[in-house]
Design a protein around this motif. Structure first.
Motif, PDB file in Angstrom:
ATOM      1  N   GLU A   1       0.829  -1.254   0.123  1.00 54.99           N
ATOM      2  CA  GLU A   1      -0.044   0.083   0.124  1.00 54.99           C
ATOM      3  C   GLU A   1       0.746   1.128  -0.004  1.00 54.99           C
ATOM      4  OE1 GLU A   1      -3.168   2.293  -0.364  1.00 54.99           O
ATOM      5  OE2 GLU A   1      -3.260   0.058  -0.726  1.00 54.99           O
ATOM      6  N   ALA A   2       1.943   1.162   0.742  1.00 58.01           N
ATOM      7  CA  ALA A   2       2.730   2.297   0.683  1.00 58.01           C
ATOM      8  C   ALA A   2       3.528   2.485  -0.721  1.00 58.01           C
ATOM      9  CB  ALA A   2       3.962   2.207   1.776  1.00 58.01           C
ATOM     10  N   GLU A   3       3.724   1.371  -1.477  1.00 55.47           N
ATOM     11  CA  GLU A   3       4.465   1.407  -2.510  1.00 55.47           C
ATOM     12  C   GLU A   3       3.632   2.053  -3.383  1.00 55.47           C
ATOM     13  OE1 GLU A   3       6.943  -2.629  -2.151  1.00 55.47           O
ATOM     14  OE2 GLU A   3       5.243  -2.534  -3.678  1.00 55.47           O
ATOM     15  N   ARG A   4       2.222   1.580  -3.480  1.00 58.68           N
ATOM     16  CA  ARG A   4       1.310   2.403  -4.508  1.00 58.68           C
ATOM     17  C   ARG A   4       0.937   3.843  -4.324  1.00 58.68           C
ATOM     18  NH1 ARG A   4      -1.188  -2.861  -3.922  1.00 58.68           N
ATOM     19  NH2 ARG A   4      -2.409  -2.254  -2.014  1.00 58.68           N
ATOM     20  N   LEU A   5       1.177   4.128  -3.090  1.00 59.18           N
ATOM     21  CA  LEU A   5       0.769   5.640  -2.738  1.00 59.18           C
ATOM     22  C   LEU A   5       2.053   6.507  -3.077  1.00 59.18           C
ATOM     23  CD1 LEU A   5      -0.256   6.925   0.816  1.00 59.18           C
ATOM     24  CD2 LEU A   5       1.706   7.979  -0.305  1.00 59.18           C
ATOM     25  N   LEU A   6       3.237   6.031  -3.186  1.00 57.29           N
ATOM     26  CA  LEU A   6       4.360   6.616  -3.874  1.00 57.29           C
ATOM     27  C   LEU A   6       4.517   6.832  -5.355  1.00 57.29           C
ATOM     28  CD1 LEU A   6       7.341   5.180  -1.753  1.00 57.29           C
ATOM     29  CD2 LEU A   6       6.365   7.221  -1.283  1.00 57.29           C
ATOM     30  N   ILE A   7       3.929   5.881  -5.859  1.00 58.40           N
ATOM     31  CA  ILE A   7       4.232   5.909  -7.369  1.00 58.40           C
ATOM     32  C   ILE A   7       3.314   7.055  -7.999  1.00 58.40           C
ATOM     33  CG2 ILE A   7       3.666   4.828  -9.391  1.00 58.40           C
ATOM     34  CD1 ILE A   7       3.931   1.977  -7.978  1.00 58.40           C
ATOM     35  N   GLY A   8       4.030   7.900  -8.905  1.00 62.95           N
ATOM     36  CA  GLY A   8       3.536   9.091  -9.190  1.00 62.95           C
ATOM     37  C   GLY A   8       3.961  10.136  -8.760  1.00 62.95           C
ATOM     38  N   ARG A   9       4.262  10.318  -7.339  1.00 63.32           N
ATOM     39  CA  ARG A   9       4.161  11.482  -6.772  1.00 63.32           C
ATOM     40  C   ARG A   9       5.690  11.823  -6.566  1.00 63.32           C
ATOM     41  NH1 ARG A   9       0.347  10.751  -1.539  1.00 63.32           N
ATOM     42  NH2 ARG A   9       0.612  12.957  -1.346  1.00 63.32           N
ATOM     43  N   ARG A  10       5.905  13.295  -6.232  1.00 68.76           N
ATOM     44  CA  ARG A  10       7.084  13.693  -5.909  1.00 68.76           C
ATOM     45  C   ARG A  10       7.915  13.121  -4.731  1.00 68.76           C
ATOM     46  NH1 ARG A  10       8.518  17.718  -9.004  1.00 68.76           N
ATOM     47  NH2 ARG A  10      10.251  18.503  -7.589  1.00 68.76           N
ATOM     48  N   ALA A  11       9.400  12.909  -5.205  1.00 68.64           N
ATOM     49  CA  ALA A  11      10.020  12.225  -3.871  1.00 68.64           C
ATOM     50  C   ALA A  11      10.401  13.603  -3.055  1.00 68.64           C
ATOM     51  CB  ALA A  11      11.536  11.795  -4.536  1.00 68.64           C
ATOM     52  N   GLU A  12       9.603  13.465  -1.924  1.00 62.17           N
ATOM     53  CA  GLU A  12       9.743  14.671  -0.883  1.00 62.17           C
ATOM     54  C   GLU A  12       9.222  14.309   0.597  1.00 62.17           C
ATOM     55  OE1 GLU A  12       7.779  17.669  -2.871  1.00 62.17           O
ATOM     56  OE2 GLU A  12       5.820  17.150  -2.084  1.00 62.17           O
ATOM     57  N   VAL A  13       9.664  14.518   1.557  1.00 59.63           N
ATOM     58  CA  VAL A  13       9.507  14.169   2.974  1.00 59.63           C
ATOM     59  C   VAL A  13       7.936  13.898   3.227  1.00 59.63           C
ATOM     60  CG1 VAL A  13       9.751  14.431   5.312  1.00 59.63           C
ATOM     61  CG2 VAL A  13      11.720  14.681   3.624  1.00 59.63           C
ATOM     62  N   SER A  14       7.163  14.869   2.983  1.00 54.51           N
ATOM     63  CA  SER A  14       5.699  14.760   3.241  1.00 54.51           C
ATOM     64  C   SER A  14       5.098  13.659   2.373  1.00 54.51           C
ATOM     65  CB  SER A  14       4.955  15.957   2.851  1.00 54.51           C
ATOM     66  OG  SER A  14       5.088  16.082   1.295  1.00 54.51           O
ATOM     67  N   VAL A  15       5.608  13.280   1.234  1.00 52.88           N
ATOM     68  CA  VAL A  15       4.926  12.051   0.569  1.00 52.88           C
ATOM     69  C   VAL A  15       5.568  10.801   1.256  1.00 52.88           C
ATOM     70  CG1 VAL A  15       5.089  10.764  -1.749  1.00 52.88           C
ATOM     71  CG2 VAL A  15       4.606  13.239  -1.538  1.00 52.88           C
ATOM     72  N   PHE A  16       6.754  10.780   1.697  1.00 56.94           N
ATOM     73  CA  PHE A  16       7.377   9.673   2.360  1.00 56.94           C
ATOM     74  C   PHE A  16       6.665   9.426   3.700  1.00 56.94           C
ATOM     75  CE2 PHE A  16      11.735  10.847   0.304  1.00 56.94           C
ATOM     76  CZ  PHE A  16      11.128  10.297  -0.726  1.00 56.94           C
TER      77      PHE A  16
END
Length: 327
Positions: A273-288
């Motif tokens: 689920e965490a992987e799916r949430l990351l894909i397509g989003r910017r690599a930044e701390v709030s996303v992490f």
């Protein structure tokens, strides 16, 4: 130790035949089994020594898959050129485990099958459903600081101990078995079982089956992967929380990701689920941070291990940040 019959096998067929006997156990490096025999937790009637079975190769298959033999020593795998360059997360995970002396003895197959370090499992005076089904779980109402918060049941909260398996789960590795029914290939994310009602059953292996290899499929962005482990001391300690992470980041956007957690689950914990949430989003701390929250969804804290939930989230955020920096 109780008396046992010793069999030295030099090939797979002899090993599997000997292991068909009631109460048989395979002996490879012995770094887990021998300890448990001394504690009378394991009492094999037959000990099948497979140290001379030729399963020590690391080879690249035609499709780019890396096949690691079950008898490859942990130290040899960690330092192998193809592992270090293609799958640094795996090399780092192995080197984060145990000590150099133990890694020189421990094997790929043995690491897959190592048993929990739960205090109550290793103490025969205490109730443990994993050791003695139906006896109860002393850890649930006992001192459970090291225990799992993911994948637990009312019958068992023991943490899976492996670092190597966490990295393999992130890499979609496949466990290859050979036994009475022939060869089988099982994704590592399915190989280990949740405790549910039967914590004594820890994997899909059947009696007489032998782990012969682990296949690691090609994953180009795994060259930019890391393993981060948080523990009580810098060496020879099991994870309180760990994260195996690989990310494909281009133009600051996450194209793909692999995440697995250790130290917090009853099995190596793949965080899809965490992987799916990351894909397509910017690599930044709030996303992490959002991904870390998703990874720990469903976590259940006990009296002494509630700190693990926040610790695991912070560990994952740090691992993702570092992976993003090298992507």
């Amino acid at each position: 130790m109780v008396p046992f019959k010793y069999v030295s096998a030099t090939d797979e067929s002899t090993a599997r035949s000997a292991a068909a006997a009631a109460g048989a156990r395979f002996l490879a490096g012995g770094t887990t089994l021998v300890d448990l025999m001394k504690l009378h937790v394991e009492r094999p009637a037959v000990l099948v020594d497979i140290n001379h079975v030729p399963l020590t190769g690391i080879e690249e298959l035609q499709d780019g898959t890396l096949r690691v033999g079950a008898m490859v020593r942990n130290s040899d795998m960690a330092h192998h050129e193809l592992i270090r360059t293609r799958y640094p997360v795996l090399s780092q995970a192995i080197l984060a485990g145990a000590s150099a002396q133990v890694r020189n003895m421990a094997t790929t197959g043995g690491n897959l099958l190592q048993r929990t370090r739960c205090y109550y499992f290793r103490d025969t005076a205490m109730a443990c459903n994993k050791r003695e089904p139906g006896s109860g779980c002393s850890a649930i109402d006992g001192y459970n600081r090291i225990h799992a918060v993911l994948g637990t049941s009312e019958h068992c909260i023991a943490t899976h101990p492996s670092d190597m398996c966490v990295a393999l789960a992130a890499l979609d590795a496949v466990v290859r078995l050979n036994g009475p029914r022939g060869e089988r290939a099982i994704p590592i994310t399915e190989f280990h079982l949740l405790p549910s009602d039967h914590p004594e059953r820890e994997s899909l292996m059947e009696p007489g089956e032998l782990v012969v290899a682990v296949d690691i499929p090609p994953l180009p962005f795994a060259t930019r992967s890391i393993y981060l482990k948080v523990r009580d001391r810098a060496s020879y300690a099991f994870a309180l929380a760990s994260a195996a992470v690989a990310m494909d980041v281009r133009d600051s956007v996450i194209r793909d990701a692999r995440i697995a957690l250790g130290g917090v689950g009853t099995k190596p914990w793949r965080a899809r689920e965490a992987e799916r949430l990351l894909i397509g989003r910017r690599a930044e701390v709030s996303v992490f941070r959002a991904a870390a929250d998703a990874a720990l969804t469903g976590a259940v804290a006990r009296r002494h291990n509630g700190f693990k939930i926040e610790l695991a989230k912070r560990t994952l955020v740090r691992a993702l940040t570092r992976a993003g920096a090298i992507a």
